[in-house]
Motif scaffolding. Sequence first.
Motif, short mmCIF file in Angstrom:
data_model
loop_
_atom_site.label_atom_id
_atom_site.label_comp_id
_atom_site.label_asym_id
_atom_site.label_seq_id
_atom_site.Cartn_x
_atom_site.Cartn_y
_atom_site.Cartn_z
N SER A 291 0.82 -1.22 0.00
CA SER A 291 0.00 0.00 0.00
C SER A 291 0.85 1.27 0.00
N GLY A 292 2.17 1.12 -0.08
CA GLY A 292 3.06 2.28 -0.12
C GLY A 292 3.03 2.97 -1.48
N ASP A 293 4.06 3.74 -1.77
CA ASP A 293 4.05 4.56 -2.99
C ASP A 293 4.77 3.90 -4.16
N ARG A 294 5.19 2.61 -4.03
CA ARG A 294 5.91 1.94 -5.11
C ARG A 294 5.33 0.55 -5.33
N TYR A 295 5.52 0.04 -6.55
CA TYR A 295 5.03 -1.30 -6.87
C TYR A 295 6.12 -2.37 -6.68
N ASP A 296 7.31 -2.00 -6.24
CA ASP A 296 8.42 -2.93 -6.08
C ASP A 296 8.07 -4.15 -5.22
N PRO A 297 7.36 -3.99 -4.09
CA PRO A 297 7.05 -5.17 -3.27
C PRO A 297 6.27 -6.24 -4.04
N ILE A 298 5.40 -5.82 -4.98
CA ILE A 298 4.67 -6.79 -5.79
C ILE A 298 5.65 -7.56 -6.68
N LEU A 299 6.60 -6.85 -7.28
CA LEU A 299 7.59 -7.52 -8.13
C LEU A 299 8.41 -8.51 -7.32
N ARG A 313 1.40 -8.01 -13.68
CA ARG A 313 0.73 -6.82 -14.23
C ARG A 313 -0.66 -6.65 -13.64
N ALA A 314 -1.41 -7.74 -13.52
CA ALA A 314 -2.75 -7.68 -12.94
C ALA A 314 -2.70 -7.21 -11.49
N VAL A 325 -5.48 4.55 -14.05
CA VAL A 325 -4.83 3.85 -15.16
C VAL A 325 -3.37 4.30 -15.24
N PRO A 326 -2.41 3.37 -15.16
CA PRO A 326 -1.00 3.76 -15.28
C PRO A 326 -0.65 4.05 -16.72
N SER A 327 0.39 4.81 -16.93
CA SER A 327 0.84 5.09 -18.29
C SER A 327 1.52 3.85 -18.86
N PRO A 328 1.47 3.69 -20.18
CA PRO A 328 2.18 2.56 -20.80
C PRO A 328 3.66 2.52 -20.44
N ALA A 329 4.26 3.71 -20.29
CA ALA A 329 5.69 3.77 -19.94
C ALA A 329 5.95 3.19 -18.55
N ASP A 330 5.04 3.47 -17.61
CA ASP A 330 5.21 2.94 -16.25
C ASP A 330 5.07 1.42 -16.23
N ILE A 331 4.08 0.90 -16.97
CA ILE A 331 3.88 -0.54 -17.03
C ILE A 331 5.08 -1.22 -17.68
N GLU A 332 5.60 -0.62 -18.75
CA GLU A 332 6.76 -1.20 -19.41
C GLU A 332 7.98 -1.16 -18.49
N GLY A 333 8.12 -0.06 -17.73
CA GLY A 333 9.22 0.02 -16.78
C GLY A 333 9.12 -1.06 -15.71
N ALA A 334 7.90 -1.33 -15.25
CA ALA A 334 7.70 -2.39 -14.26
C ALA A 334 8.04 -3.75 -14.86
N ARG A 335 7.64 -3.98 -16.10
CA ARG A 335 7.94 -5.26 -16.75
C ARG A 335 9.45 -5.48 -16.87
N VAL A 336 10.16 -4.45 -17.30
CA VAL A 336 11.61 -4.56 -17.45
C VAL A 336 12.27 -4.84 -16.10
N ASN A 337 11.83 -4.14 -15.05
CA ASN A 337 12.39 -4.36 -13.72
C ASN A 337 12.11 -5.78 -13.23
N PHE A 338 10.92 -6.29 -13.53
CA PHE A 338 10.57 -7.64 -13.11
C PHE A 338 11.44 -8.68 -13.82
N VAL A 339 11.64 -8.49 -15.11
CA VAL A 339 12.47 -9.42 -15.88
C VAL A 339 13.90 -9.41 -15.36
N ARG A 340 14.41 -8.23 -15.03
CA ARG A 340 15.80 -8.10 -14.59
C ARG A 340 16.01 -8.58 -13.15
N LEU A 341 14.95 -8.59 -12.35
CA LEU A 341 15.08 -8.97 -10.95
C LEU A 341 15.46 -10.44 -10.81
N MET A 342 16.56 -10.69 -10.14
CA MET A 342 17.03 -12.06 -9.95
C MET A 342 16.24 -12.71 -8.81
#
Length: 356
Positions: A291-299, A313-314, A325-342
């Motif tokens: 519930s904070g200000d970032r989506y990182d915990p979900i990733l 994403r859901a 509704v998030p911007s496409p750029a924010d969603i893409e940024g989240a996707r890239v961060n998720f893929v890169r996260l080990m």
Amino acid sequence: MTTAPALIPELDDIVRRGDPKRRAEAARRLGELFLQGAASFRPDHIDLFDGVLTSLVPHAELAARVDLAERLALLANAPRHLVGQLAREDEVAIAGPLLRRSPVIDEKVLVEIANAKGQGHLLAMAERSKLSTALTDVLVRRGDRDVIRCAAGNAGAAFSDASFTTLVQRAGQDGVLTLRIGRRDDLPPEHLKGLLAGSIDVIRRRLHAVAKPERQAEIKLAMKEIEGVIVQVEGRDFTAAQRAILALHRAGELNEAAVAGFAKAFKYEECVAALAAMAGVKIVTLDRLISGDRYDPILIASKTIGFEWPTVRALILMRLGPNRVPSPADIEGARVNFVRLMPSTAQRVVEFWKSR
């Protein structure tokens, strides 16, 4: 004006039969001639230059076209067709100066270019001193984060009610955009309320601090109206959600598909309870993080559990709620961060959460 007529026969020959190098040189000479005498030319003189230069300038070198565009952008009597031609160039270095400043480009042409060109062109237009609602509708619909921020911070921009709605939705994940929208004098009260409801507390305080005194009073009033809703959200009850997750676990159905279903239905409590159970983290800890200000915990939680990107994403969309509704750029940024996260990195973070 005696020089231009004397040049016309030569130019006519160059336009018809000249090679690119000769045409480029003629464009340079004639362009310089126009710029030197622009202040004293009559409309018919300008039309004469316009007709010849639109045929010659495309053959000029890039640097020459950039220089010409920058100088024409400052002229109120620049050749209209030539300006339109240069403003439609794919190279932003050429089109940009004209899209930012040229007073001879009418709204119809700007809207046409905004619908057809890329983000560099849109950003240039977002910097114009005046923006109509017809143009900002396109900028808000097609623009990326930088374009939206620029337009929202432009005091000379006018926005339709629909565009304000979209701006407020996109501000849910963008504190900078929230501040720029919130400081607009033309922001309707109902949209101010929506902006505040979708913002975290630190952004609300910052907006109140930088706003004009009259807007500060509006912010206080809006916050009082939504205060009850905020208290309810903060005081979530996970009892029913825990029972549902326990039942799924006992039936062997607590899996990614179940979590994705909860997320798509915007069932926050069920999503958090499921993630907490699958990651081995306390609900109160995970709730505070998500519930904070970032989506990182979900990733991080999703990577540890082994979820695929569509489910992640859901969950991000669920966290925002059905009206944001998030911007496409924010969603893409989240996707890239998720893929890169080990996975190993994510697991270390989760172990830290467990110890808290």
